[in-house]
Enzyme design. Sequence first.
Site, mmCIF file in Angstrom:
data_model
loop_
_atom_site.group_PDB
_atom_site.id
_atom_site.type_symbol
_atom_site.label_atom_id
_atom_site.label_comp_id
_atom_site.label_asym_id
_atom_site.label_seq_id
_atom_site.Cartn_x
_atom_site.Cartn_y
_atom_site.Cartn_z
ATOM 1 N N GLY A 620 17.715 53.338 55.425
ATOM 2 C CA GLY A 620 18.115 54.820 55.019
ATOM 3 C C GLY A 620 19.686 55.062 56.046
ATOM 4 N N ARG A 621 20.127 56.127 55.900
ATOM 5 C CA ARG A 621 21.215 56.637 56.614
ATOM 6 C C ARG A 621 21.076 57.943 57.156
ATOM 7 N NH1 ARG A 621 25.505 53.568 57.688
ATOM 8 N NH2 ARG A 621 24.690 51.667 56.763
ATOM 9 N N GLY A 622 20.942 57.820 58.475
ATOM 10 C CA GLY A 622 20.574 59.328 58.978
ATOM 11 C C GLY A 622 22.023 60.090 59.070
ATOM 12 N N VAL A 627 19.216 53.683 59.638
ATOM 13 C CA VAL A 627 17.809 53.556 59.917
ATOM 14 C C VAL A 627 17.300 52.303 59.304
ATOM 15 C CG1 VAL A 627 15.575 54.771 59.624
ATOM 16 C CG2 VAL A 627 17.983 56.136 59.561
ATOM 17 N N ASP A 739 19.970 71.053 59.182
ATOM 18 C CA ASP A 739 20.061 70.079 58.111
ATOM 19 C C ASP A 739 19.077 69.864 57.069
ATOM 20 O OD1 ASP A 739 21.916 68.328 56.877
ATOM 21 O OD2 ASP A 739 21.825 66.385 58.283
#
Length: 902
Positions: A620-622, A627, A739
Amino acid sequence: MALLNSFWLSFILFSGLWLVAFCDQDGFLSLSCGGTKSYIDSFNISWVSDSAYINTGNTTTTTDNVGGVSLRFFPDFQGRKCYGLSVKNVSSLVLVRAQFVYKNYDGLSKPPSFSVSLGTAIATTIDLATNDPWTEEFLWPVDKDALSFCLHSIPDGGFPVIYSLEVRPQPQGAYQTGMEKISNKLLRKSYRINSGYVNGSLRYPQDMYDRIWDADEDYAPLHVSSGFNFLVNLSSSPSIRESPPEAVLQNARVLARRDALTYNFPLDTFGDYYIVLYFAGILPVSPTFSVLINGDVAESNYTVRSSEAGALYLTRKGIKSLNITIKSISFNPQVNALEVYEIIEIPSEASSTTVSALQVIQQSTGLDLGWQDDPCSPTPWDHIRCEESVVTSLDLSNMKLRLISPTFGDLLDLKTLDLHNTSLTGEIQNLDSLQHLEKLNLSFNQLTSFGSDMGNLVSLQVLDLQNNSLEGIVPDSLGELENLHLLNVENNKLQGALPQSLNKESLEVRASGNLCLSFSTMTCNDVSSNPSIETPQVTIVTKKKHTRAYNHLPIILGAAGGALFVVLLISLSVFLFVRKRTEVTHTARAATEMRNWNAARVFSYKEIKAATNNFKEVIGRGSFGPVYLGKLADGKLVAVKVRFDRTQLGADSFINEVCLLSQIHHQNLVSLEGFCHESKQQILVYEYLHGGSLADHLYGPNSKKFSLSWVRRLKIAVDAAKGLDYLHNGSEPRIIHRDVKCSNILLDRDMNAKVCDFGLSKQVTQADATHVTTVVKGTAGYLDPEYYSTQQLTEKSDVYSFGVVLLELICGREPLSHSGTPDSFNLVLWAKPYLQAGAFEIVDESIKGSFDVESMKKSAMVAVSSVERDASKRPSIAEVLAELKEAYSIQLSYLACYGHAS
Ligand SMILES: *[C@@H]1O[C@H](CO)[C@@H](O)[C@H](O)[C@H]1NC(C)=O
Ligand SMILES: *[C@@H]1O[C@H](CO)[C@@H](O)[C@H](O)[C@H]1NC(C)=O
Ligand SMILES: *[C@@H]1O[C@H](CO)[C@@H](O)[C@H](O)[C@H]1NC(C)=O
Ligand SMILES: *[C@@H]1O[C@H](CO)[C@@H](O)[C@H](O)[C@H]1NC(C)=O
Ligand SMILES: *[C@@H]1O[C@H](CO)[C@@H](O)[C@H](O)[C@H]1NC(C)=O
Ligand SMILES: *[C@@H]1O[C@H](CO)[C@@H](O)[C@H](O)[C@H]1NC(C)=O
Ligand SMILES: *[C@@H]1O[C@H](CO)[C@@H](O)[C@H](O)[C@H]1NC(C)=O
Ligand SMILES: *[C@@H]1O[C@H](CO)[C@@H](O)[C@H](O)[C@H]1NC(C)=O
């Protein structure tokens, strides 16, 4: 026998098509521009007024001797004048036909010239002085639901004017053979000829696609015998994707001798052309011939077989005139129809991220900037410049923006950003990602601090920060910008020494008008007169951020003792010696600091590397970086969130985050396993959830196959609301997530939901319950508009974002989309009126028919009230949770009664 077969085959085929054509003008749109009445013309085509398709321009009628026709003209010269044409249900290609008429409607005898565009392509220039009326036809490859057709005035060209506009869907797969990548090509008709026919044009209903086929006498060579009209039933026409009408194929121009038949076509533009030639075996013989284009052989041995039809597709690049020669090999050469099109490249569209970001920015200005369709093509929007379909320059100077919102960070290709005089306050922020930015103008605002690490703006050449309220010192990171040649910080409240890294020949620094700013601190001998600076932050001395250390030490000491000469002394010594500190001391020190925070497990970088198999699998991409999937020595799977050098927080913020996270334990919140903070690394290790994110389930590759049922969606909503409720009301200090979005709601194996990514969280203490924050963080589409305009951060901002998540669960679509019409672009604006009216047709297709109406109503109502613009009208998360629980139990009992499995 064969003839008989083909006869019946074609009879059935053609009569079938005929019926379709006759009964319905499927997808036809015929606009009478400036007209007021609907009518049916002599071809049995229905015409309507254009007023529903355009909202600008004046209407008039000509005072022609034939009674006059209606027109629409555009008397102001600004911008494009666009028709929005719906091309829904059209499979692949539409014909767009526009007619322009002047006929001295204004009595000025000045026929105008102007250009027209389709979608992103400028198609052609119309000059009514040379032809009046003027007709243009285009073939457009459809890839969206809507197409804009625009008129653009040109300097001294007079007022653009239009008489009619028609849209006609074309057969699937037509006009593609022999051409590369039709999807980015627009075809502009030059000629469409019904060869051998001399008596006018033919169109609908003979041609069910309403192409206009012209007689060929103007182009046919003199030495050729007149047209041949032989009625034969043709059998293999279905293989021609263009489906030319039988009426057109039934006649041919046939050369009386065995010689060469030539058509000469003048072309009005130098360019690339697409040519289609149609042949039909309407004669008892089968002639063979070669085809030459401008003298070159394009096809050497083509045979027309009796009772069969075929076509040849040819392209020619860079030609300015065209002759087509059909040269006999055996029997007499013939041709039945031909079409010639100019090939026009369609510029690609700007990326949807860019468009979304710009739309959000337009919204935040509170102005209508007239930003429609594509930002770059056919002509760039006001305030924007582009290079090759990419937005490279944005100038919003003299508007009211108030802050640099995160959406600016999405405009990754910007080279120039001008935000001077835009009432900006607070930090310089959210621009870190703009790696191509060369010129940044933030002058004449009320910015108070260098927030984010400007050292990331690696291409920066000119940085104008004059006339702001910047306080403190100039950060050292600016010196890392190798291309920077002008830095203007005049008229701010900066003080102290300018970093030596800025003291270089290639860089001009303008620093006058500050409290005391120069390369030598010694010249600042009146530090005592400076007002004190308030920066309430935890202070940790770090190696990387020596500037911060330098910044904070004086404050702490100043607060403690106020001995100014000590301040000066310490500042100087930090300045001089901080670089010499070794990595080792720093690391050791940081680690000790962290153990003292009593945080979760501390990992070494080595352990992390081993656990993630050297950062092999990105899951994933935080908000700050990738990630990775990791496996600890004990076999436990973890999610490893890494911040790369450039996006690191100051050590103080990192410690804050670790400290905060390790205190939080709730079944609906993703928990922190540990962290690593070594030299340049800031790494957080979280529990790993096997079910992926809610976003994956709603929009991922398998979302259609295994779509979430309504009851599952409600359960997820209840879980996530519980997690948020704990943050807002259960934890001490209270926490605002900042967020909330679908990709931050994760699912475990049993589909229990947990909220993650507190990286941006903000603790709320009693004193700052109505804290005015200057750092707007979050994700476009989820951002609370009130937070945007007031910068007042409260829990209600999370409620707004969560409301957007609820709308997504209901509608099954993302908060911002760049397809469809502009009305449906923003989920909140689009869905609200429907849901308020109880109009559930917008509910996600995959849950239609399986939800209890009461349950849906309740959820829709709470979603709608959560996204109220006015934060005070939004419910608290606790109230949202209560409503969702009810909706969930209603749906459960509905399922119990009706036996649907979930
Ligand atoms: C086919 O040809 C016959 C004459 O040979 C004619 O009567 C018939 O109408 C034609 N069919 C069509 C569909 O044109
Ligand atoms: C016009 O079209 C309608 C159907 O749209 C049809 O009923 C009518 O017969 C047609 N009239 C003529 C003259 O073709
Ligand atoms: C166009 O229409 C506007 C208002 O509808 C009118 O004020 C203006 O004078 C018109 N312009 C021309 C050139 O007719
Ligand atoms: C598009 O096609 C669908 C079915 O194919 C039909 O239900 C719908 O009404 C059509 N829409 C338009 C605008 O023609
Ligand atoms: C052209 O067509 C019209 C009717 O459409 C007809 O009256 C006339 O005779 C035709 N002329 C020729 C040369 O075929
Ligand atoms: C066709 O074009 C070619 C090349 O432009 C030229 O050489 C040739 O003479 C032309 N033929 C005729 C019949 O115009
Ligand atoms: C053309 O085709 C015929 C048969 O279709 C063949 O006999 C002849 O050799 C061909 N000529 C050329 C030049 O290809
Ligand atoms: C700033 O913008 C306002 C309008 O919003 C304008 O009146 C003012 O002159 C501008 N000031 C500067 C310094 O450009």
